[in-house]
Design a protein around this motif. Structure first.
Motif, PDB file in Angstrom:
ATOM      1  N   SER A  56       0.818  -1.214   0.000  1.00 52.33           N
ATOM      2  CA  SER A  56       0.000   0.000   0.000  1.00 52.33           C
ATOM      3  C   SER A  56       0.851   1.263   0.000  1.00 52.33           C
ATOM      4  O   SER A  56       1.832   1.363   0.749  1.00 52.33           O
ATOM      5  N   GLN A  57       0.496   2.207  -0.854  1.00 51.62           N
ATOM      6  CA  GLN A  57       1.121   3.523  -0.990  1.00 51.62           C
ATOM      7  C   GLN A  57       2.439   3.514  -1.756  1.00 51.62           C
ATOM      8  O   GLN A  57       3.044   4.584  -1.945  1.00 51.62           O
ATOM      9  N   ASP A  58       2.921   2.355  -2.216  1.00 48.92           N
ATOM     10  CA  ASP A  58       4.080   2.354  -3.102  1.00 48.92           C
ATOM     11  C   ASP A  58       3.709   3.100  -4.390  1.00 48.92           C
ATOM     12  O   ASP A  58       2.601   2.948  -4.912  1.00 48.92           O
ATOM     13  N   LEU A  59       4.632   3.894  -4.898  1.00 53.49           N
ATOM     14  CA  LEU A  59       4.396   4.660  -6.127  1.00 53.49           C
ATOM     15  C   LEU A  59       5.119   3.987  -7.285  1.00 53.49           C
ATOM     16  O   LEU A  59       6.337   3.758  -7.219  1.00 53.49           O
ATOM     17  N   LEU A  60       4.376   3.660  -8.333  1.00 51.34           N
ATOM     18  CA  LEU A  60       4.923   2.926  -9.478  1.00 51.34           C
ATOM     19  C   LEU A  60       4.931   3.799 -10.728  1.00 51.34           C
ATOM     20  O   LEU A  60       4.021   4.590 -10.955  1.00 51.34           O
ATOM     21  N   GLU A  61       5.960   3.620 -11.534  1.00 54.21           N
ATOM     22  CA  GLU A  61       6.000   4.216 -12.861  1.00 54.21           C
ATOM     23  C   GLU A  61       5.898   3.078 -13.873  1.00 54.21           C
ATOM     24  O   GLU A  61       6.757   2.196 -13.904  1.00 54.21           O
ATOM     25  N   ILE A  62       4.859   3.103 -14.681  1.00 50.99           N
ATOM     26  CA  ILE A  62       4.580   2.015 -15.622  1.00 50.99           C
ATOM     27  C   ILE A  62       4.712   2.525 -17.051  1.00 50.99           C
ATOM     28  O   ILE A  62       4.196   3.599 -17.388  1.00 50.99           O
ATOM     29  N   SER A  63       5.417   1.770 -17.877  1.00 51.59           N
ATOM     30  CA  SER A  63       5.563   2.138 -19.281  1.00 51.59           C
ATOM     31  C   SER A  63       5.449   0.900 -20.154  1.00 51.59           C
ATOM     32  O   SER A  63       5.706  -0.224 -19.705  1.00 51.59           O
ATOM     33  N   VAL A  64       5.052   1.116 -21.396  1.00 48.35           N
ATOM     34  CA  VAL A  64       4.953   0.051 -22.388  1.00 48.35           C
ATOM     35  C   VAL A  64       5.839   0.444 -23.559  1.00 48.35           C
ATOM     36  O   VAL A  64       5.673   1.528 -24.141  1.00 48.35           O
ATOM     37  N   PHE A  65       6.769  -0.415 -23.904  1.00 49.68           N
ATOM     38  CA  PHE A  65       7.739  -0.104 -24.953  1.00 49.68           C
ATOM     39  C   PHE A  65       7.034   0.255 -26.261  1.00 49.68           C
ATOM     40  O   PHE A  65       6.177  -0.481 -26.755  1.00 49.68           O
ATOM     41  N   GLY A  66       7.400   1.424 -26.793  1.00 51.32           N
ATOM     42  CA  GLY A  66       6.848   1.846 -28.069  1.00 51.32           C
ATOM     43  C   GLY A  66       5.504   2.523 -27.993  1.00 51.32           C
ATOM     44  O   GLY A  66       4.968   2.952 -29.025  1.00 51.32           O
ATOM     45  N   VAL A  67       4.923   2.639 -26.776  1.00 53.34           N
ATOM     46  CA  VAL A  67       3.608   3.282 -26.632  1.00 53.34           C
ATOM     47  C   VAL A  67       3.725   4.351 -25.535  1.00 53.34           C
ATOM     48  O   VAL A  67       3.376   4.113 -24.373  1.00 53.34           O
ATOM     49  N   SER A  68       4.200   5.516 -25.906  1.00 49.08           N
ATOM     50  CA  SER A  68       4.475   6.566 -24.920  1.00 49.08           C
ATOM     51  C   SER A  68       3.214   7.033 -24.204  1.00 49.08           C
ATOM     52  O   SER A  68       3.267   7.496 -23.063  1.00 49.08           O
ATOM     53  N   GLU A  69       2.055   6.910 -24.857  1.00 47.68           N
ATOM     54  CA  GLU A  69       0.802   7.362 -24.262  1.00 47.68           C
ATOM     55  C   GLU A  69       0.429   6.566 -23.009  1.00 47.68           C
ATOM     56  O   GLU A  69      -0.364   7.032 -22.185  1.00 47.68           O
ATOM     57  N   LEU A  70       0.989   5.370 -22.881  1.00 47.40           N
ATOM     58  CA  LEU A  70       0.634   4.517 -21.738  1.00 47.40           C
ATOM     59  C   LEU A  70       1.590   4.677 -20.552  1.00 47.40           C
ATOM     60  O   LEU A  70       1.389   4.046 -19.518  1.00 47.40           O
ATOM     61  N   LYS A  71       2.590   5.528 -20.714  1.00 45.73           N
ATOM     62  CA  LYS A  71       3.512   5.747 -19.602  1.00 45.73           C
ATOM     63  C   LYS A  71       2.836   6.629 -18.560  1.00 45.73           C
ATOM     64  O   LYS A  71       2.314   7.707 -18.872  1.00 45.73           O
ATOM     65  N   HIS A  72       2.836   6.174 -17.299  1.00 50.56           N
ATOM     66  CA  HIS A  72       2.167   6.948 -16.249  1.00 50.56           C
ATOM     67  C   HIS A  72       2.659   6.495 -14.879  1.00 50.56           C
ATOM     68  O   HIS A  72       3.343   5.470 -14.754  1.00 50.56           O
TER      69      HIS A  72
END
Length: 232
Positions: A56-72
């Protein structure tokens, strides 16, 4: 919450007094070899290992290779869930980073992307917390947002109180099922003659006051004047 932790620390100090009075045997090692706690997940959190389980409360950065719109970025909520674009709510709590990467890749592949490559970076290990008590300017419970040393942990609590004894810093930790404690001298740590140990989630750091007559003081008198990690 603060009263609860004060009671907990008082119980630790009572244990110290009992051990010192009874002459109980103690196993020690050099502070430079300060062992990690029983929870290997805490160790993995700061060494980049793959066995750290998200909380709980861990902050994650998620990305998908080649799809910059999904990085968040997304934070794990109190129920262990995260919100992911296109996918919705996903259970992250209790999973390792590789497990969650695999789960998200599977969900994206179900109807959105072909062979998605998901990468997750933990930017804040907020589920790991350390307690600082005693002669500290701001006692309390603080999140560890990455690899943290003793000096850094004390800085999070706005440093030592003016009445603190810099040679009376004790770190409490459970190792191999044993409650253990290590004593440190901040002056020696700062000048490099004593190691600045890594702090882990669930550690308790207690700072003694100058001239006090407490169970902690009796414990400090019973050990050598160097950073040792001792079973209580």
């Amino acid at each position: 919450m603060k009263k609860t932790w004060l009671l907990f620390v008082a119980l630790l100090l009572t244990t110290l007094m009992t051990a010192c009075a009874s002459g109980a045997s103690k196993r020690a090692m050099m502070g430079a070899e300060l062992p990690a706690p029983d929870t290997t997940t805490a160790s993995g959190a700061y060494e980049g290992a793959t066995d750290y389980r998200l909380g709980s409360q861990d902050l994650l950065e998620i990305s998908v290779f080649g799809v910059s719109e999904l990085k968040h970025q997304t934070r794990v909520n109190s129920n262990g869930l995260i919100n992911v674009p296109l996918v919705g709510s996903v259970m992250a709590g209790g999973k390792t980073v590789p497990e969650l990467e695999k789960e998200l890749a599977r969900k994206y592949a179900e109807g959105y992307l072909q062979n998605p490559q998901v990468s997750i970076f933990v930017t804040e290990y907020t589920s790991q917390r350390v307690t600082l008590e005693g002669a500290i300017n701001k006692p309390g419970i603080f999140p560890l947002t990455g690899k943290t040393s003793l000096l850094q942990a004390i800085a999070m609590a706005q440093g030592l109180h003016e009445l603190a004894d810099p040679s009376g810093i004790v770190v409490f930790r459970y190792v191999n099922g044993e409650r253990m404690a290590a004593a440190f001298d901040m002056k020696a740590v700062r000048d490099g003659s004593m190691p600045d140990p890594q702090i882990y989630g669930d550690d308790v750091i207690v700072v003694e006051r100058s001239g006090s007559r407490s169970a902690l003081r009796e414990f400090l008198k019973s050990i050598p004047a160097f950073a040792l990690f001792m079973a209580l």
